[in-house]
Design an enzyme around this catalytic site. Sequence first.
Site, PDB file in Angstrom:
ATOM      1  N   PRO A   2       1.033  -1.096   0.181  1.00 31.90           N
ATOM      2  CA  PRO A   2      -0.217  -0.220   0.286  1.00 31.90           C
ATOM      3  C   PRO A   2       1.057   1.181   0.011  1.00 31.90           C
ATOM      4  O   PRO A   2       2.183   1.258   1.025  1.00 31.90           O
ATOM      5  CB  PRO A   2      -0.923   0.003   1.529  1.00 31.90           C
ATOM      6  CG  PRO A   2      -0.502  -1.558   1.509  1.00 31.90           C
ATOM      7  CD  PRO A   2       0.394  -2.247   1.496  1.00 31.90           C
ATOM      8  N   GLU A   3       1.036   2.202  -1.042  1.00 29.64           N
ATOM      9  CA  GLU A   3       1.510   3.275  -1.158  1.00 29.64           C
ATOM     10  C   GLU A   3       0.471   4.663   0.011  1.00 29.64           C
ATOM     11  O   GLU A   3      -1.057   4.098  -0.032  1.00 29.64           O
ATOM     12  CB  GLU A   3       1.919   3.595  -2.317  1.00 29.64           C
ATOM     13  CG  GLU A   3       3.148   2.685  -1.981  1.00 29.64           C
ATOM     14  CD  GLU A   3       4.153   2.629  -4.172  1.00 29.64           C
ATOM     15  OE1 GLU A   3       3.393   3.994  -4.623  1.00 29.64           O
ATOM     16  OE2 GLU A   3       4.192   1.818  -4.523  1.00 29.64           O
ATOM     17  N   HIS A  92      -6.270 -14.869   7.850  1.00 34.10           N
ATOM     18  CA  HIS A  92      -5.064 -13.835   8.395  1.00 34.10           C
ATOM     19  C   HIS A  92      -5.466 -12.386   9.663  1.00 34.10           C
ATOM     20  O   HIS A  92      -5.267 -11.530   9.892  1.00 34.10           O
ATOM     21  CB  HIS A  92      -4.214 -13.245   7.313  1.00 34.10           C
ATOM     22  CG  HIS A  92      -4.290 -14.365   6.888  1.00 34.10           C
ATOM     23  ND1 HIS A  92      -3.310 -14.958   6.590  1.00 34.10           N
ATOM     24  CD2 HIS A  92      -5.170 -14.506   5.131  1.00 34.10           C
ATOM     25  CE1 HIS A  92      -3.284 -16.190   6.042  1.00 34.10           C
ATOM     26  NE2 HIS A  92      -3.853 -15.536   4.928  1.00 34.10           N
ATOM     27  N   ARG A 112       0.738 -11.152   6.131  1.00 34.24           N
ATOM     28  CA  ARG A 112       2.368 -11.736   5.914  1.00 34.24           C
ATOM     29  C   ARG A 112       3.161 -10.453   6.976  1.00 34.24           C
ATOM     30  O   ARG A 112       4.034 -10.923   7.078  1.00 34.24           O
ATOM     31  CB  ARG A 112       2.488 -10.419   4.304  1.00 34.24           C
ATOM     32  CG  ARG A 112       2.636 -10.758   2.512  1.00 34.24           C
ATOM     33  CD  ARG A 112       2.990 -10.763   1.556  1.00 34.24           C
ATOM     34  NE  ARG A 112       4.256 -10.661   1.221  1.00 34.24           N
ATOM     35  CZ  ARG A 112       4.924 -10.144   1.094  1.00 34.24           C
ATOM     36  NH1 ARG A 112       4.465  -9.084  -0.639  1.00 34.24           N
ATOM     37  NH2 ARG A 112       6.316 -10.457   0.669  1.00 34.24           N
ATOM     38  N   ARG A 154      21.285  15.392  -1.977  1.00 32.44           N
ATOM     39  CA  ARG A 154      21.006  14.405  -1.681  1.00 32.44           C
ATOM     40  C   ARG A 154      22.388  13.192  -2.293  1.00 32.44           C
ATOM     41  O   ARG A 154      22.465  14.265  -3.699  1.00 32.44           O
ATOM     42  CB  ARG A 154      19.956  13.286  -2.422  1.00 32.44           C
ATOM     43  CG  ARG A 154      19.240  13.695  -1.304  1.00 32.44           C
ATOM     44  CD  ARG A 154      18.617  13.733   0.324  1.00 32.44           C
ATOM     45  NE  ARG A 154      17.840  14.099   1.439  1.00 32.44           N
ATOM     46  CZ  ARG A 154      17.791  13.803   2.456  1.00 32.44           C
ATOM     47  NH1 ARG A 154      18.037  12.612   2.497  1.00 32.44           N
ATOM     48  NH2 ARG A 154      17.115  13.992   3.186  1.00 32.44           N
TER      49      ARG A 154
END
Length: 283
Positions: A2-3, A92, A112, A154
Amino acid sequence: MPELPEVETVRLGLEQNILGKKISKVEVFHPRATNPKSIAPLDSLTGSKIISVNRRGKFLWLELNRSEVLLAHLGMSGQFKVSERNAKIEKHMRVRISLNTKAFEVRFIDQRTFGWLSVDQSSAGIPNSVEHIALDIFDPKFNRKEVKANFLQRKTEIKRALLNQEIMSGVGNIYADESLWLAKIHPERACSELTDFELELLLNSVAEVMGAALKVGGTSFDEQYKNVNGESGYFDIELCAYGQDGEPCSRCGSEIRRIAFANRSSHFCPKCQVNRRPKKRKV
Ligand SMILES: [Zn+2]
């Protein structure tokens, strides 16, 4: 994984259902579902009222009528599901949050088990664990100039910097590849070599790609859950680069390529996204 668009969709879905409700019980069914940094057991939040549902980058949290918040990260495959209380339990399901309503409950389902919940202290509305996370591009306080300057400083590749949640949050592997493709920037270009024009283009692309996904995802919370398989994105969006290796680039027809990147992959068009600084035009 998920973003931002997926997490924002989850946030909206929760907001539509649980605002003003009181937490009546929190049950945890897997040890990894509680983050070790949690300052208290999740069920210590029993009795608190949900004031708002918030997000920064990929972090979600419930503001409560106390100074602690319930913080969550969906990890690789985490989902929040608003379920009828008598609905079949998912295999789950890791956490169940019961509310002061007989109609439904909130389930945290995570195949997961990289996702988690925690109790965190917040100051000025931001949980302590989220303070280092930068604003995302949709935040009204997002400062383009500062973010561009940060990128330029950076000593790394642009794809790596795009994924750095302390420069700009919310972008993961899928939307990084898609945004770089849209901006025609090679994922391995050095940040310091990018022009202001290119960075501007890249930020526009991030907003466009994630905005399009948000539009699709933000409309039907329940429907989206049926689409979740933990591997691909939540939405039926048309991907131009991510996972498209071997397919023709929809812009130029060249074959999309995949290269190794930090235990994962980058996908790009070798013709549209050249790994060098654009030549200066001779005057
Ligand atoms: Zn191309």
